[in-house]
Write a protein that holds these residues in place. Structure first.
Motif, PDB file in Angstrom:
ATOM      1  N   VAL A  52       4.947  -7.313  14.844  1.00 49.30           N
ATOM      2  CA  VAL A  52       5.855  -6.771  13.837  1.00 49.30           C
ATOM      3  C   VAL A  52       6.315  -7.925  12.966  1.00 49.30           C
ATOM      4  O   VAL A  52       6.873  -8.899  13.463  1.00 49.30           O
ATOM      5  N   PRO A  53       6.061  -7.880  11.676  1.00 54.11           N
ATOM      6  CA  PRO A  53       6.473  -8.984  10.814  1.00 54.11           C
ATOM      7  C   PRO A  53       7.978  -9.173  10.826  1.00 54.11           C
ATOM      8  O   PRO A  53       8.733  -8.219  10.703  1.00 54.11           O
ATOM      9  N   ALA A  54       8.409 -10.399  11.010  1.00 55.95           N
ATOM     10  CA  ALA A  54       9.843 -10.672  11.090  1.00 55.95           C
ATOM     11  C   ALA A  54      10.496 -10.636   9.719  1.00 55.95           C
ATOM     12  O   ALA A  54      11.631 -10.232   9.583  1.00 55.95           O
ATOM     13  N   LYS A  55       9.754 -11.080   8.734  1.00 54.43           N
ATOM     14  CA  LYS A  55      10.315 -11.101   7.382  1.00 54.43           C
ATOM     15  C   LYS A  55       9.312 -10.515   6.411  1.00 54.43           C
ATOM     16  O   LYS A  55       8.325 -11.142   6.083  1.00 54.43           O
ATOM     17  N   GLY A  56       9.616  -9.313   5.977  1.00 57.31           N
ATOM     18  CA  GLY A  56       8.771  -8.689   4.981  1.00 57.31           C
ATOM     19  C   GLY A  56       7.349  -8.519   5.448  1.00 57.31           C
ATOM     20  O   GLY A  56       7.049  -8.465   6.616  1.00 57.31           O
ATOM     21  N   ALA A  57       6.452  -8.452   4.525  1.00 55.17           N
ATOM     22  CA  ALA A  57       5.049  -8.302   4.835  1.00 55.17           C
ATOM     23  C   ALA A  57       4.257  -8.675   3.615  1.00 55.17           C
ATOM     24  O   ALA A  57       4.803  -8.895   2.545  1.00 55.17           O
ATOM     25  N   VAL A  58       2.957  -8.779   3.769  1.00 54.40           N
ATOM     26  CA  VAL A  58       2.116  -9.211   2.677  1.00 54.40           C
ATOM     27  C   VAL A  58       0.954  -8.254   2.519  1.00 54.40           C
ATOM     28  O   VAL A  58       0.303  -7.905   3.500  1.00 54.40           O
ATOM     29  N   PRO A 145      11.243  -6.183  -3.654  1.00 50.31           N
ATOM     30  CA  PRO A 145       9.900  -5.660  -3.406  1.00 50.31           C
ATOM     31  C   PRO A 145       9.355  -6.017  -2.024  1.00 50.31           C
ATOM     32  O   PRO A 145       9.448  -7.166  -1.584  1.00 50.31           O
ATOM     33  N   PHE A 146       8.816  -5.026  -1.383  1.00 48.74           N
ATOM     34  CA  PHE A 146       8.207  -5.188  -0.073  1.00 48.74           C
ATOM     35  C   PHE A 146       6.701  -5.222  -0.236  1.00 48.74           C
ATOM     36  O   PHE A 146       6.127  -4.393  -0.950  1.00 48.74           O
ATOM     37  N   THR A 147       6.062  -6.192   0.376  1.00 48.58           N
ATOM     38  CA  THR A 147       4.609  -6.257   0.362  1.00 48.58           C
ATOM     39  C   THR A 147       4.100  -6.165   1.791  1.00 48.58           C
ATOM     40  O   THR A 147       4.852  -6.349   2.750  1.00 48.58           O
ATOM     41  N   PHE A 148       2.851  -5.886   1.931  1.00 47.83           N
ATOM     42  CA  PHE A 148       2.282  -5.562   3.230  1.00 47.83           C
ATOM     43  C   PHE A 148       1.345  -6.653   3.736  1.00 47.83           C
ATOM     44  O   PHE A 148       0.540  -7.181   2.982  1.00 47.83           O
ATOM     45  N   GLN A 149       1.464  -6.968   5.020  1.00 52.31           N
ATOM     46  CA  GLN A 149       0.503  -7.847   5.656  1.00 52.31           C
ATOM     47  C   GLN A 149      -0.801  -7.104   5.875  1.00 52.31           C
ATOM     48  O   GLN A 149      -0.833  -5.869   5.843  1.00 52.31           O
ATOM     49  N   PRO A 150      -1.894  -7.823   6.121  1.00 51.69           N
ATOM     50  CA  PRO A 150      -3.151  -7.133   6.419  1.00 51.69           C
ATOM     51  C   PRO A 150      -2.994  -6.116   7.554  1.00 51.69           C
ATOM     52  O   PRO A 150      -3.590  -5.046   7.497  1.00 51.69           O
ATOM     53  N   TYR A 151      -2.197  -6.471   8.562  1.00 50.75           N
ATOM     54  CA  TYR A 151      -1.837  -5.476   9.582  1.00 50.75           C
ATOM     55  C   TYR A 151      -0.337  -5.233   9.476  1.00 50.75           C
ATOM     56  O   TYR A 151       0.468  -6.145   9.616  1.00 50.75           O
ATOM     57  N   HIS A 152       0.031  -3.992   9.203  1.00 50.64           N
ATOM     58  CA  HIS A 152       1.434  -3.617   9.030  1.00 50.64           C
ATOM     59  C   HIS A 152       1.851  -2.668  10.143  1.00 50.64           C
ATOM     60  O   HIS A 152       1.197  -1.654  10.390  1.00 50.64           O
ATOM     61  N   LYS A 153       2.922  -3.017  10.809  1.00 54.20           N
ATOM     62  CA  LYS A 153       3.483  -2.159  11.856  1.00 54.20           C
ATOM     63  C   LYS A 153       4.583  -1.306  11.254  1.00 54.20           C
ATOM     64  O   LYS A 153       5.429  -1.784  10.503  1.00 54.20           O
ATOM     65  N   LEU A 252      -0.660   0.308   9.633  1.00 51.93           N
ATOM     66  CA  LEU A 252      -1.727   0.225   8.635  1.00 51.93           C
ATOM     67  C   LEU A 252      -2.575  -1.026   8.786  1.00 51.93           C
ATOM     68  O   LEU A 252      -2.063  -2.100   9.129  1.00 51.93           O
ATOM     69  N   ILE A 253      -3.865  -0.870   8.536  1.00 51.93           N
ATOM     70  CA  ILE A 253      -4.741  -1.981   8.196  1.00 51.93           C
ATOM     71  C   ILE A 253      -4.963  -1.858   6.700  1.00 51.93           C
ATOM     72  O   ILE A 253      -5.493  -0.848   6.216  1.00 51.93           O
ATOM     73  N   CYS A 254      -4.532  -2.856   5.941  1.00 48.83           N
ATOM     74  CA  CYS A 254      -4.491  -2.751   4.484  1.00 48.83           C
ATOM     75  C   CYS A 254      -5.758  -3.353   3.874  1.00 48.83           C
ATOM     76  O   CYS A 254      -6.081  -4.519   4.135  1.00 48.83           O
ATOM     77  N   VAL A 255      -6.451  -2.558   3.079  1.00 48.22           N
ATOM     78  CA  VAL A 255      -7.687  -3.011   2.452  1.00 48.22           C
ATOM     79  C   VAL A 255      -7.695  -2.623   0.975  1.00 48.22           C
ATOM     80  O   VAL A 255      -6.894  -1.805   0.522  1.00 48.22           O
ATOM     81  N   TYR A 256      -8.613  -3.216   0.273  1.00 43.80           N
ATOM     82  CA  TYR A 256      -8.871  -2.810  -1.108  1.00 43.80           C
ATOM     83  C   TYR A 256     -10.077  -1.882  -1.105  1.00 43.80           C
ATOM     84  O   TYR A 256     -11.142  -2.233  -0.584  1.00 43.80           O
ATOM     85  N   SER A 257      -9.906  -0.696  -1.656  1.00 39.40           N
ATOM     86  CA  SER A 257     -10.958   0.303  -1.658  1.00 39.40           C
ATOM     87  C   SER A 257     -12.145  -0.153  -2.492  1.00 39.40           C
ATOM     88  O   SER A 257     -11.988  -0.736  -3.575  1.00 39.40           O
ATOM     89  N   LYS A 258     -13.352   0.151  -1.986  1.00 36.30           N
ATOM     90  CA  LYS A 258     -14.569  -0.173  -2.716  1.00 36.30           C
ATOM     91  C   LYS A 258     -14.601   0.542  -4.070  1.00 36.30           C
ATOM     92  O   LYS A 258     -15.124   0.018  -5.059  1.00 36.30           O
ATOM     93  N   LYS A 259     -14.002   1.741  -4.128  1.00 36.66           N
ATOM     94  CA  LYS A 259     -14.008   2.510  -5.370  1.00 36.66           C
ATOM     95  C   LYS A 259     -13.197   1.828  -6.473  1.00 36.66           C
ATOM     96  O   LYS A 259     -13.413   2.083  -7.657  1.00 36.66           O
ATOM     97  N   HIS A 260     -12.241   0.989  -6.081  1.00 37.41           N
ATOM     98  CA  HIS A 260     -11.393   0.321  -7.073  1.00 37.41           C
ATOM     99  C   HIS A 260     -11.607  -1.196  -7.074  1.00 37.41           C
ATOM    100  O   HIS A 260     -10.842  -1.923  -7.707  1.00 37.41           O
TER     101      HIS A 260
END
Length: 435
Positions: A52-58, A145-153, A252-260
């Protein structure tokens, strides 16, 4: 097929009654609403527990982590006029971008139209409470603003974003006309998860609300799965101001969609590096065992056939299926792949065309939804007669997709039975009660 006129939402007094089990097709179970329960067991395996990210997320990008400031004092809106005035004042003070305010107000009236058609005496309070909560979250995120880590809990405290998302989508689901197919398949998944195994759900994808629909459908029968699925999510639901608060409540596992991927050429390299980091995070999760991961190998939401208006699952990308399969096999932990079919486009259909810009218009309606799992598919069994690796990859992807389409058609027959869909499949009997 166009979305039907906005229908009534359930809420208020509805929330306290339990829908009856009505006649349902063989293999389908009508979903029942109920309170969330904490898991009765803790997943075995002894592996790495989710971080669990302690400070925000990316977001899976090159940005650094931003500190997340706790909720500021929020004002409860007692009427629509108060909420509209709050939105206007935040724009005038320069704290809320005008385009975000416009999209929020557009969403509010769509949501309102759906809720108030129900006729429930508490419907107004429900919609106002949910939209006020959403506005508070949107405003908080604009300010910090909140950003998400590659793995977000999923964030559950001090504000429970998961429950917020469930409460928001719940009134859009007509539980009396919703179905969960093959409950025994989900029970089988739970048994494997208890043993420390991993489970991957290969699914079609229809709306931004899919995670909530899945969780709502399983919250009574399989509450641990309901709350612990990890969703492979594209960047659009991580950056759209009206969607971010709902994403913050999911694993979440955060990815960039191939479609975009090619929308902005100058960002292609960054997106590829980010996706590589996300795959590494997924690999680490799988090594720990007892993970259930949802992925849509189509790379985006289903859309209607432009010539017929009919909805159907979008074709799968065989390379996406194969990448996920190999990650699962190389984890060092037993893994299982299940097809999962989802039908819920009526409650929040996507735009007719894939859009490049963030900030799509949300059309909302009250409707039945359907979720159905199918038996596990084993790569070796499916591809035993294939001649080479490329053929095997295509064969496995096609078999998964066909299984999902079969389940989708069963759900469609049940949910749209009043439109004559049931008669198209004589093997489906709606006259017999579910057993």
């Amino acid at each position: 097929m166009q979305a039907p006129p906005l229908a009534a939402l359930a809420g208020g007094a509805w929330a306290s009654r339990r829908p009856a089990i009505l006649a349902a097709p063989a293999g389908l179970r009508r979903s029942r609403r109920g309170a969330l329960r904490l898991p009765a067991w803790r997943a075995a395996g002894g592996g790495r527990s989710p971080r669990v990210p302690a400070k925000g997320a990316v977001l899976a990008s090159d940005m650094g982590a931003d500190e997340v400031v706790g909720p500021s004092p929020l004002l409860a809106s007692r009427s629509e006029q108060e909420l509209v005035l709050r939105v206007k004042k935040e724009v005038e003070k320069g704290k809320l971008p005008a385009d975000v305010a416009h999209n929020f107000q557009d969403l509010y009236y769509n949501y309102k139209n759906a809720v108030l058609q129900n006729g429930d005496p508490n419907a107004y309070e429900i919609l106002l409470s949910n939209m006020t909560d959403l506005f508070d979250r949107v405003l908080l995120d604009v300010e910090n603003p909140f950003t998400f880590q590659p793995y977000h809990k999923a964030i559950r405290e001090p504000f429970d974003y998961f429950t917020f998302g469930q409460n928001y989508i719940r009134p859009l689901v007509d539980f009396r006309n919703s179905y969960v197919g093959n409950i025994s398949v989900f029970d089988d998944m739970e048994k494997k998860l208890r043993q420390g195994h991993n489970v991957v759900l290969m699914s079609n994808h229809q709306t931004e609300a899919d995670p909530a629909v899945i969780a709502l459908s399983l919250e009574r029968t399989n509450p641990w799965i309901s709350e612990n699925i990890v969703y492979v999510a594209g960047d659009r639901v991580l950056t759209d101001p009206l969607c971010k608060p709902f994403s913050m409540g999911r694993n979440l596992i955060c990815v960039y969609s191939k479609k975009h991927m090619n929308d902005f050429p100058e960002l292609i390299d960054m997106k590829r590096r980010a996706n590589t980091r996300s795959l590494k995070e997924m690999a680490l999760l799988l090594r720990g065992g007892s993970q259930i991961i949802w992925i849509a190998p189509s790379g985006g939401r289903d859309r209607p056939d432009p010539s017929t208006g009919e909805w159907h699952p979008a074709p799968f990308d065989a390379s996406a299926v194969d990448n996920m399969r190999r990650l699962l096999e190389h984890s060092g932990v037993p893994g299982h792949i299940y097809p999962l079919s989802l039908l819920c486009y009526e409650i929040m259909p996507p735009p007719q065309q894939i859009e490049k810009e963030i900030g799509e218009q949300r059309v909302i309606a009250f409707h039945g939804v359907g979720l159905s799992g199918a038996e596990e598919l084993k790569y070796g069994d499916v591809t035993a007669q294939t001649q080479n690796a490329d053929e095997a990859r295509e064969k496995f992807s096609e078999t998964l997709y066909n299984s999902i389409v079969d389940q989708y058609n069963v759900l469609k027959s049940a949910i749209f039975r009043d439109r004559g869909a049931a008669s198209a499949n004589p093997a489906i009997s709606l006259s017999q009660p579910w057993r």
